[in-house]
Write an enzyme that holds these catalytic residues in place. Sequence first.
Site, mmCIF file in Angstrom:
data_model
loop_
_atom_site.group_PDB
_atom_site.id
_atom_site.type_symbol
_atom_site.label_atom_id
_atom_site.label_comp_id
_atom_site.label_asym_id
_atom_site.label_seq_id
_atom_site.Cartn_x
_atom_site.Cartn_y
_atom_site.Cartn_z
ATOM 1 N N ASN A 169 33.776 9.858 33.479
ATOM 2 C CA ASN A 169 32.557 9.607 33.873
ATOM 3 C C ASN A 169 32.500 8.056 34.602
ATOM 4 O OD1 ASN A 169 31.956 7.311 31.869
ATOM 5 N ND2 ASN A 169 32.237 9.032 30.546
ATOM 6 N N ARG A 170 31.445 7.723 35.223
ATOM 7 C CA ARG A 170 31.495 6.518 36.183
ATOM 8 C C ARG A 170 31.331 5.384 35.270
ATOM 9 N NH1 ARG A 170 27.533 6.709 40.804
ATOM 10 N NH2 ARG A 170 28.727 4.814 41.295
#
Length: 410
Positions: free
Chosen positions: A209-210
């Site tokens: 994920n970011r």
Amino acid sequence: MARVVLGVAGGIAAYKSAFLLRLLTEAGHDVRVVPTASALRFVGAATLEALSHHPVTAEVFDDVDQVAHVRIGQEADLIVVAPATADLLARTVHGRADDLLAATLLVARCPVLLAPAMHTEMWENPATAANVASLRERGILVLPPGDGRLTGTDTGPGRMPEPAEIADLVELVLHAGPEALRPDLVGRRVLISAGGTREPLDPVRFLGNRSSGKQGLALARVAAARGADVTLVAANVDGPPPGNVRLITVSTAEQLRAEMHREAKQADVVVMAAAVADFRPTVVSDGKIKKKVSSDPEPVVLSRNPDILREVVGDRHPGQVVVGFAAETGDANGTVLDHGAAKLISKGVDVLVINEVGADLTFDRPDNAATILSAEGGQTSVPRGPKAVLAARLWDIVTARLADPGSGLG
Ligand code: CTP
């Protein structure tokens, strides 16, 4: 833009003051550098003059007509001394004015932030410990030094915090005042998870994920600066962890879960700032998955990861404060705040920090905005600003709870 005085005392870490100076000027501040005579044996005046665009001297008898020994301290919005040697701490305790830096510190009415750097024996000497305690009592901010490699082959507490960390804390004090770094977490054990988990598909690929972990790092940095004994469980964070925290490095949700459960037993506060993958590939291939041009790609089958925060809440011991984060977007079913309020209840946490995510609002940015909810209905809005400012607001709320568990402050 603020007027910042960068004091540099005579220790080997003085070479790093040039990096700190660069960061402070890049942030837009007008920086006057005041070294001691010994600092100038480690780093040249020409370097400090070129980077600050101001003349640099250690002497009170230079520029006498300008009354520099008084004016520089009077005009400053903040003074940061990095490195602050054992000798500089001792001279400051006694209110000495025997060079331009000591005189500047004696004149100052603005916040003063000292970043100590010295050998472990000097840091642990009762004389230095008493000096630090005395300075802190007077409201001077003394950062805990990092634990790591010192000048020679020796390691231990006494390493100057990295320039980027000091610059971050300078920004925090300029934004939120010296109270943001008051030593109210001394003796508290704080456990923080940060970053984003990576769930492997094969030896090369993962589902991730970011999250950059910047908010979790800021939480750790500010808690350590406020005196906490910090353990940071870091999953793929982008940036160096603070030198004065205990670091545990993990990658997957399973690894993060195991460390959080082990460490939470001793913690007074647990903060789950990490973005944990809700699912992981059910099968992790031993070899690299091939492209097989002649057939369609295999679908990825996912299994559910446990909700670590819920488990930590379930195992919570009396008096322990548990903080969760919520990454939300508004939709037809409710606003960001509606979803956050529901998550506070469903997760059973004491405090929830709600971030609106998406459209470059939070991830991998130096700033953040959030609403902090507490189980008793408290609501605090933190406008967009440095992640360290949000961290400080959260620690204000947590320390109020630790001091008075039933208050629901915040
Ligand atoms: N969290 C956790 N374990 C998971 C997922 C999330 O401990 N498997 C924690 C996060 O660290 C965060 C909080 O739960 O503190 C909320 O995370 P978020 O991603 O906002 O919520 P989810 O529980 O994943 O719910 P949803 O994705 O449905 O919004």
